[in-house]
Design a protein around this motif. Sequence first.
Motif, PDB file in Angstrom:
ATOM      1  N   GLY A  13      -4.072 -18.443 -41.739  1.00  0.00           N
ATOM      2  CA  GLY A  13      -5.140 -19.058 -40.937  1.00  0.00           C
ATOM      3  C   GLY A  13      -4.867 -18.995 -39.450  1.00  0.00           C
ATOM      4  O   GLY A  13      -4.923 -20.017 -38.761  1.00  0.00           O
ATOM      5  N   GLY A  17      -7.066 -21.489 -33.063  1.00  0.00           N
ATOM      6  CA  GLY A  17      -6.443 -22.809 -33.109  1.00  0.00           C
ATOM      7  C   GLY A  17      -4.922 -22.774 -33.143  1.00  0.00           C
ATOM      8  O   GLY A  17      -4.267 -21.948 -32.491  1.00  0.00           O
ATOM      9  N   ILE A  18      -4.356 -23.694 -33.914  1.00  0.00           N
ATOM     10  CA  ILE A  18      -2.901 -23.857 -33.983  1.00  0.00           C
ATOM     11  C   ILE A  18      -2.241 -22.580 -34.520  1.00  0.00           C
ATOM     12  O   ILE A  18      -1.201 -22.148 -34.015  1.00  0.00           O
ATOM     13  CB  ILE A  18      -2.555 -25.091 -34.858  1.00  0.00           C
ATOM     14  CG1 ILE A  18      -2.989 -26.381 -34.131  1.00  0.00           C
ATOM     15  CG2 ILE A  18      -1.067 -25.134 -35.187  1.00  0.00           C
ATOM     16  CD1 ILE A  18      -2.909 -27.647 -34.975  1.00  0.00           C
ATOM     17  N   GLY A  19      -2.847 -21.961 -35.519  1.00  0.00           N
ATOM     18  CA  GLY A  19      -2.276 -20.745 -36.118  1.00  0.00           C
ATOM     19  C   GLY A  19      -2.148 -19.620 -35.095  1.00  0.00           C
ATOM     20  O   GLY A  19      -1.117 -18.936 -35.026  1.00  0.00           O
ATOM     21  N   THR A  65      -7.791 -12.531 -46.173  1.00  0.00           N
ATOM     22  CA  THR A  65      -7.487 -12.982 -47.531  1.00  0.00           C
ATOM     23  C   THR A  65      -7.522 -14.502 -47.598  1.00  0.00           C
ATOM     24  O   THR A  65      -7.240 -15.178 -46.609  1.00  0.00           O
ATOM     25  CB  THR A  65      -6.105 -12.437 -47.981  1.00  0.00           C
ATOM     26  OG1 THR A  65      -5.828 -12.891 -49.301  1.00  0.00           O
ATOM     27  CG2 THR A  65      -4.976 -12.882 -47.062  1.00  0.00           C
ATOM     28  N   ASN A  66      -7.871 -15.012 -48.760  1.00  0.00           N
ATOM     29  CA  ASN A  66      -8.009 -16.459 -48.957  1.00  0.00           C
ATOM     30  C   ASN A  66      -6.699 -17.012 -49.529  1.00  0.00           C
ATOM     31  O   ASN A  66      -6.344 -16.718 -50.666  1.00  0.00           O
ATOM     32  CB  ASN A  66      -9.175 -16.695 -49.920  1.00  0.00           C
ATOM     33  CG  ASN A  66      -9.382 -18.162 -50.210  1.00  0.00           C
ATOM     34  OD1 ASN A  66      -8.635 -19.020 -49.726  1.00  0.00           O
ATOM     35  ND2 ASN A  66     -10.407 -18.454 -50.994  1.00  0.00           N
ATOM     36  N   ALA A  67      -6.029 -17.837 -48.740  1.00  0.00           N
ATOM     37  CA  ALA A  67      -4.726 -18.361 -49.162  1.00  0.00           C
ATOM     38  C   ALA A  67      -4.839 -19.282 -50.377  1.00  0.00           C
ATOM     39  O   ALA A  67      -3.851 -19.552 -51.056  1.00  0.00           O
ATOM     40  CB  ALA A  67      -4.057 -19.090 -47.998  1.00  0.00           C
ATOM     41  N   ASN A  93      -0.143 -22.594 -42.460  1.00  0.00           N
ATOM     42  CA  ASN A  93      -0.945 -23.308 -41.457  1.00  0.00           C
ATOM     43  C   ASN A  93      -2.397 -23.509 -41.888  1.00  0.00           C
ATOM     44  O   ASN A  93      -3.037 -24.457 -41.438  1.00  0.00           O
ATOM     45  CB  ASN A  93      -0.895 -22.509 -40.138  1.00  0.00           C
ATOM     46  CG  ASN A  93      -1.929 -22.992 -39.149  1.00  0.00           C
ATOM     47  OD1 ASN A  93      -1.748 -24.028 -38.529  1.00  0.00           O
ATOM     48  ND2 ASN A  93      -3.035 -22.261 -39.011  1.00  0.00           N
ATOM     49  N   ALA A  94      -2.933 -22.645 -42.766  1.00  0.00           N
ATOM     50  CA  ALA A  94      -4.369 -22.690 -43.098  1.00  0.00           C
ATOM     51  C   ALA A  94      -4.762 -24.082 -43.587  1.00  0.00           C
ATOM     52  O   ALA A  94      -4.045 -24.694 -44.379  1.00  0.00           O
ATOM     53  CB  ALA A  94      -4.686 -21.661 -44.174  1.00  0.00           C
ATOM     54  N   LYS A 162      -2.324 -33.419 -47.418  1.00  0.00           N
ATOM     55  CA  LYS A 162      -1.244 -33.338 -46.420  1.00  0.00           C
ATOM     56  C   LYS A 162      -0.020 -34.138 -46.865  1.00  0.00           C
ATOM     57  O   LYS A 162       1.114 -33.783 -46.515  1.00  0.00           O
ATOM     58  CB  LYS A 162      -1.758 -33.811 -45.052  1.00  0.00           C
ATOM     59  CG  LYS A 162      -2.866 -32.922 -44.469  1.00  0.00           C
ATOM     60  CD  LYS A 162      -2.375 -31.494 -44.251  1.00  0.00           C
ATOM     61  CE  LYS A 162      -3.374 -30.628 -43.515  1.00  0.00           C
ATOM     62  NZ  LYS A 162      -2.889 -29.256 -43.304  1.00  0.00           N
ATOM     63  N   PRO A 188       1.197 -32.827 -37.148  1.00  0.00           N
ATOM     64  CA  PRO A 188       0.522 -32.968 -35.852  1.00  0.00           C
ATOM     65  C   PRO A 188      -0.330 -34.235 -35.827  1.00  0.00           C
ATOM     66  O   PRO A 188      -0.839 -34.679 -36.860  1.00  0.00           O
ATOM     67  CB  PRO A 188      -0.377 -31.725 -35.779  1.00  0.00           C
ATOM     68  CG  PRO A 188       0.151 -30.770 -36.810  1.00  0.00           C
ATOM     69  CD  PRO A 188       0.727 -31.647 -37.882  1.00  0.00           C
ATOM     70  N   GLY A 189      -0.473 -34.774 -34.625  1.00  0.00           N
ATOM     71  CA  GLY A 189      -1.426 -35.874 -34.435  1.00  0.00           C
ATOM     72  C   GLY A 189      -2.783 -35.283 -34.123  1.00  0.00           C
ATOM     73  O   GLY A 189      -3.276 -34.425 -34.847  1.00  0.00           O
ATOM     74  N   THR A 196     -11.042 -30.400 -34.482  1.00  0.00           N
ATOM     75  CA  THR A 196     -11.151 -31.775 -33.989  1.00  0.00           C
ATOM     76  C   THR A 196     -12.185 -31.931 -32.884  1.00  0.00           C
ATOM     77  O   THR A 196     -12.375 -33.039 -32.374  1.00  0.00           O
ATOM     78  CB  THR A 196      -9.779 -32.251 -33.451  1.00  0.00           C
ATOM     79  OG1 THR A 196      -9.298 -31.268 -32.533  1.00  0.00           O
ATOM     80  CG2 THR A 196      -8.775 -32.450 -34.563  1.00  0.00           C
TER      81      THR A 196
END
Length: 251
Positions: A13, A17-19, A65-67, A93-94, A162, A188-189, A196
Motif C-alpha cells: 500500500g 500516504g505513509i507507505g 495486487t491485493n494484499a 502498511n496497507a 490493529k 501511529p497517532g 485522516t
Amino acid sequence: MKLLAGKTTVVTGAARGIGAAIALKLAEQGSNIAFTYVSDSSTDKANLLVQQIQAMGVQAKAYQTNAADYAATEAFINSVLSDFGNIDVCVNNAGISKDNLLLRMSAEQWNDVINTNLNSVYNVTKQVIKPMMKAKAGSIINMSSIIGIRGNAGQSSYAASKAGIIGFTKSIAAELGSRNIRCNAIAPGFIETDMTAYLKEGDAGNAFLSKIPLGRFGKAEEIANTTLFLASDLSSYITGQVISVCGGLNI
Ligand code: NAI
C-alpha cells in the motif's frame, strides 16, 4: 555508508500516504523497493514513485495486487524474489478504515476491514519469512495504530484489526527470534494523510488536537523515520515491541 545499502524492502500500500513516505525514506538509505498498490486509479502515482526511487540509484518496482488475497500475495512475493533476489525488510502498511458504530456496522464493513488490515499481514508475513529464514536475517514492521491500543467509539473493526496486528507481531517475534528475524509494530497517532483528511477540519479536528501533548498532527515522514530505525541495524536488539508515534496522544 547508507543504513540499508544492498537490502531489498517490500512495502504494501505504498502509492500514497505513509507507505509512499516509507518507500522514499528507505530508498534514500540504499534499499531497493518492491511495493504494492491496489486500484487502477493509483497506477500513475505508483509509476511516479518508481521513477522517484530509481532516481536515488536503487531498484524499484510497483506491483498491482491485493494484499488481502492469499493466492495473489503468494504470487506477488514469488515475483519479488525473482525480480530482486531476496527480501530483507517487510513493511505491512496497507490499511483501510470503514468507521461506524457497532449498531450500524454491517458484516461486510467488518470483514473488509479485518481482511485488508489483519489478514493481509498474515498473507504477506507468511510468504516473506521463507527467504528471511534462509538468509537467517530479516526485519518485519507492521503498521498498527494507537486506536489498536486504546480503542475508539465508532472504530471497533479498525481497533480490532490493529490490536490483532500487535498480538501477531509479538507472536512472530517469539517464533522467529532464534532465526535472527525481528518483528515490531508501529502505532501511529493522528498522521496527516488522505485517510485522516476528513477528520482534520472543524470541531472534530480541534478536539483531536487538544488531546495531543505536542500540539500538532504527525507527518508521514515521522512514521517513515521510525520505520527506518526498525528496518536497520540501529534497532538490532529490538523485537516484539510496539512503538507509538503519536505526539504523546497515548498518555
Ligand atoms: P492511505 O489511505 O493514504 O494509504 C493506505 C494505502 O493502502 C493506500 O495506498 C491503499 O491503496 C493501500 N491499500 C488499501 N487496501 C489495500 C490492499 N488490500 N492491498 C494493498 N494495498 C492496499 O492511509 P495512510 O494514512 O497512509 O495509512 C497507512 C497505514 O497506516 C494504514 O495501515 C493505516 O491504518 C495506518 N495508520 C494511519 C494513521 C493516520 O493517522 N493516517 C494512524 C494510524 C495508523
